[in-house]
Design a protein around this motif. Structure first.
Motif, PDB file in Angstrom:
ATOM      1  N   ALA A  30       0.830  -1.215   0.000  1.00  0.00           N
ATOM      2  CA  ALA A  30       0.000   0.000   0.000  1.00  0.00           C
ATOM      3  C   ALA A  30       0.861   1.261   0.000  1.00  0.00           C
ATOM      4  O   ALA A  30       0.546   2.236  -0.695  1.00  0.00           O
ATOM      5  N   GLN A  31       1.943   1.247   0.762  1.00  0.00           N
ATOM      6  CA  GLN A  31       2.835   2.414   0.798  1.00  0.00           C
ATOM      7  C   GLN A  31       3.493   2.639  -0.558  1.00  0.00           C
ATOM      8  O   GLN A  31       3.612   3.779  -1.018  1.00  0.00           O
ATOM      9  N   ILE A  32       3.904   1.553  -1.189  1.00  0.00           N
ATOM     10  CA  ILE A  32       4.535   1.676  -2.507  1.00  0.00           C
ATOM     11  C   ILE A  32       3.523   2.181  -3.531  1.00  0.00           C
ATOM     12  O   ILE A  32       3.819   3.089  -4.311  1.00  0.00           O
ATOM     13  N   ALA A  33       2.331   1.605  -3.513  1.00  0.00           N
ATOM     14  CA  ALA A  33       1.291   2.030  -4.462  1.00  0.00           C
ATOM     15  C   ALA A  33       1.005   3.519  -4.329  1.00  0.00           C
ATOM     16  O   ALA A  33       0.899   4.230  -5.329  1.00  0.00           O
ATOM     17  N   GLN A  34       0.889   3.987  -3.098  1.00  0.00           N
ATOM     18  CA  GLN A  34       0.639   5.408  -2.854  1.00  0.00           C
ATOM     19  C   GLN A  34       1.805   6.259  -3.368  1.00  0.00           C
ATOM     20  O   GLN A  34       1.606   7.271  -4.028  1.00  0.00           O
ATOM     21  N   ALA A  35       3.013   5.815  -3.079  1.00  0.00           N
ATOM     22  CA  ALA A  35       4.207   6.594  -3.436  1.00  0.00           C
ATOM     23  C   ALA A  35       4.412   6.712  -4.943  1.00  0.00           C
ATOM     24  O   ALA A  35       4.913   7.736  -5.417  1.00  0.00           O
ATOM     25  N   ILE A  36       4.040   5.684  -5.690  1.00  0.00           N
ATOM     26  CA  ILE A  36       4.269   5.735  -7.145  1.00  0.00           C
ATOM     27  C   ILE A  36       3.015   6.168  -7.901  1.00  0.00           C
ATOM     28  O   ILE A  36       2.977   6.110  -9.130  1.00  0.00           O
ATOM     29  N   GLY A  37       1.992   6.593  -7.150  1.00  0.00           N
ATOM     30  CA  GLY A  37       0.797   7.152  -7.779  1.00  0.00           C
ATOM     31  C   GLY A  37      -0.154   6.121  -8.357  1.00  0.00           C
ATOM     32  O   GLY A  37      -0.893   6.426  -9.298  1.00  0.00           O
ATOM     33  N   THR A  38      -0.133   4.920  -7.791  1.00  0.00           N
ATOM     34  CA  THR A  38      -1.034   3.871  -8.273  1.00  0.00           C
ATOM     35  C   THR A  38      -1.785   3.250  -7.096  1.00  0.00           C
ATOM     36  O   THR A  38      -1.790   2.030  -6.927  1.00  0.00           O
ATOM     37  N   ALA A  39      -2.423   4.087  -6.298  1.00  0.00           N
ATOM     38  CA  ALA A  39      -3.088   3.631  -5.078  1.00  0.00           C
ATOM     39  C   ALA A  39      -4.154   2.572  -5.338  1.00  0.00           C
ATOM     40  O   ALA A  39      -4.487   1.788  -4.452  1.00  0.00           O
ATOM     41  N   ASP A  40      -4.666   2.509  -6.562  1.00  0.00           N
ATOM     42  CA  ASP A  40      -5.693   1.514  -6.896  1.00  0.00           C
ATOM     43  C   ASP A  40      -5.099   0.163  -7.309  1.00  0.00           C
ATOM     44  O   ASP A  40      -5.830  -0.761  -7.649  1.00  0.00           O
ATOM     45  N   GLU A  41      -3.787   0.039  -7.264  1.00  0.00           N
ATOM     46  CA  GLU A  41      -3.108  -1.185  -7.714  1.00  0.00           C
ATOM     47  C   GLU A  41      -2.408  -1.931  -6.580  1.00  0.00           C
ATOM     48  O   GLU A  41      -1.456  -2.673  -6.812  1.00  0.00           O
ATOM     49  N   VAL A  42      -2.873  -1.777  -5.355  1.00  0.00           N
ATOM     50  CA  VAL A  42      -2.219  -2.401  -4.197  1.00  0.00           C
ATOM     51  C   VAL A  42      -2.125  -3.914  -4.356  1.00  0.00           C
ATOM     52  O   VAL A  42      -1.073  -4.513  -4.115  1.00  0.00           O
ATOM     53  N   GLU A  43      -3.199  -4.542  -4.780  1.00  0.00           N
ATOM     54  CA  GLU A  43      -3.201  -6.002  -4.913  1.00  0.00           C
ATOM     55  C   GLU A  43      -2.201  -6.466  -5.972  1.00  0.00           C
ATOM     56  O   GLU A  43      -1.450  -7.418  -5.754  1.00  0.00           O
ATOM     57  N   ALA A  44      -2.160  -5.794  -7.098  1.00  0.00           N
ATOM     58  CA  ALA A  44      -1.204  -6.153  -8.143  1.00  0.00           C
ATOM     59  C   ALA A  44       0.227  -5.976  -7.649  1.00  0.00           C
ATOM     60  O   ALA A  44       1.088  -6.835  -7.895  1.00  0.00           O
ATOM     61  N   ILE A  45       0.489  -4.896  -6.924  1.00  0.00           N
ATOM     62  CA  ILE A  45       1.827  -4.657  -6.391  1.00  0.00           C
ATOM     63  C   ILE A  45       2.182  -5.733  -5.366  1.00  0.00           C
ATOM     64  O   ILE A  45       3.320  -6.210  -5.336  1.00  0.00           O
ATOM     65  N   PHE A  46       1.226  -6.152  -4.551  1.00  0.00           N
ATOM     66  CA  PHE A  46       1.470  -7.234  -3.603  1.00  0.00           C
ATOM     67  C   PHE A  46       1.945  -8.488  -4.335  1.00  0.00           C
ATOM     68  O   PHE A  46       2.954  -9.094  -3.956  1.00  0.00           O
ATOM     69  N   PHE A  47       1.237  -8.890  -5.385  1.00  0.00           N
ATOM     70  CA  PHE A  47       1.618 -10.101  -6.109  1.00  0.00           C
ATOM     71  C   PHE A  47       2.952  -9.934  -6.835  1.00  0.00           C
ATOM     72  O   PHE A  47       3.749 -10.873  -6.899  1.00  0.00           O
ATOM     73  N   ILE A  48       3.215  -8.753  -7.348  1.00  0.00           N
ATOM     74  CA  ILE A  48       4.513  -8.486  -7.976  1.00  0.00           C
ATOM     75  C   ILE A  48       5.626  -8.644  -6.937  1.00  0.00           C
ATOM     76  O   ILE A  48       6.651  -9.297  -7.193  1.00  0.00           O
ATOM     77  N   LEU A  49       5.442  -8.057  -5.766  1.00  0.00           N
ATOM     78  CA  LEU A  49       6.453  -8.135  -4.706  1.00  0.00           C
ATOM     79  C   LEU A  49       6.656  -9.562  -4.221  1.00  0.00           C
ATOM     80  O   LEU A  49       7.794  -9.987  -3.970  1.00  0.00           O
ATOM     81  N   GLU A  50       5.573 -10.323  -4.092  1.00  0.00           N
ATOM     82  CA  GLU A  50       5.690 -11.724  -3.690  1.00  0.00           C
ATOM     83  C   GLU A  50       6.526 -12.501  -4.703  1.00  0.00           C
ATOM     84  O   GLU A  50       7.389 -13.302  -4.341  1.00  0.00           O
ATOM     85  N   HIS A  51       6.272 -12.264  -5.968  1.00  0.00           N
ATOM     86  CA  HIS A  51       7.032 -12.932  -7.036  1.00  0.00           C
ATOM     87  C   HIS A  51       8.506 -12.523  -6.997  1.00  0.00           C
ATOM     88  O   HIS A  51       9.399 -13.366  -7.089  1.00  0.00           O
ATOM     89  N   LEU A  52       8.751 -11.233  -6.852  1.00  0.00           N
ATOM     90  CA  LEU A  52      10.133 -10.749  -6.813  1.00  0.00           C
ATOM     91  C   LEU A  52      10.879 -11.307  -5.605  1.00  0.00           C
ATOM     92  O   LEU A  52      12.040 -11.719  -5.710  1.00  0.00           O
ATOM     93  N   ALA A  53      10.221 -11.335  -4.451  1.00  0.00           N
ATOM     94  CA  ALA A  53      10.862 -11.833  -3.227  1.00  0.00           C
ATOM     95  C   ALA A  53      11.133 -13.334  -3.299  1.00  0.00           C
ATOM     96  O   ALA A  53      12.074 -13.829  -2.680  1.00  0.00           O
ATOM     97  N   ALA A  54      10.323 -14.058  -4.053  1.00  0.00           N
ATOM     98  CA  ALA A  54      10.500 -15.509  -4.185  1.00  0.00           C
ATOM     99  C   ALA A  54      11.649 -15.866  -5.122  1.00  0.00           C
ATOM    100  O   ALA A  54      12.072 -17.022  -5.164  1.00  0.00           O
ATOM    101  N   ASN A  55      12.148 -14.882  -5.858  1.00  0.00           N
ATOM    102  CA  ASN A  55      13.249 -15.094  -6.803  1.00  0.00           C
ATOM    103  C   ASN A  55      14.451 -14.282  -6.340  1.00  0.00           C
ATOM    104  O   ASN A  55      14.534 -13.082  -6.625  1.00  0.00           O
ATOM    105  N   PRO A  56      15.379 -14.920  -5.619  1.00  0.00           N
ATOM    106  CA  PRO A  56      16.498 -14.194  -4.994  1.00  0.00           C
ATOM    107  C   PRO A  56      17.314 -13.323  -5.955  1.00  0.00           C
ATOM    108  O   PRO A  56      17.833 -12.291  -5.549  1.00  0.00           O
ATOM    109  N   ASP A  57      17.387 -13.704  -7.214  1.00  0.00           N
ATOM    110  CA  ASP A  57      18.164 -12.915  -8.171  1.00  0.00           C
ATOM    111  C   ASP A  57      17.524 -11.566  -8.485  1.00  0.00           C
ATOM    112  O   ASP A  57      18.153 -10.708  -9.098  1.00  0.00           O
ATOM    113  N   ARG A  58      16.291 -11.331  -8.039  1.00  0.00           N
ATOM    114  CA  ARG A  58      15.617 -10.056  -8.297  1.00  0.00           C
ATOM    115  C   ARG A  58      15.958  -8.994  -7.266  1.00  0.00           C
ATOM    116  O   ARG A  58      15.647  -7.816  -7.433  1.00  0.00           O
TER     117      ARG A  58
END
Length: 76
Positions: A30-58
């Protein structure tokens, strides 16, 4: 199809850029979504972050919270 994928890729690029610009801090989706001006995309950002965190090379580290929504993420 392609338009949706393009929008998600753009969101991922912006999310990563924000984390890398603020490397010393961890943020919730939610903080990231607000900061980058996409407050309506919290869920998408959550899934993006989960994917990135699951791949150590990211280079994204998850800091677990009491609930998935309270987890935060930071650039390594």
């Amino acid at each position: 199809g392609k338009k949706a994928a393009s929008a998600i890729i753009d969101l991922q690029v912006r999310t990563l850029a924000y984390l890398r610009e603020h490397r010393s801090q961890a943020f919730t989706p939610a903080q990231i979504a607000q900061a980058i001006g996409t407050a309506d995309e919290v869920e998408a950002i959550f899934f993006i972050l989960e994917h990135l965190a699951a791949n150590p090379d990211r280079g994204v580290q998850k800091v677990p919270g009491r609930t998935p929504a309270e987890s935060s993420y930071r650039a390594q």
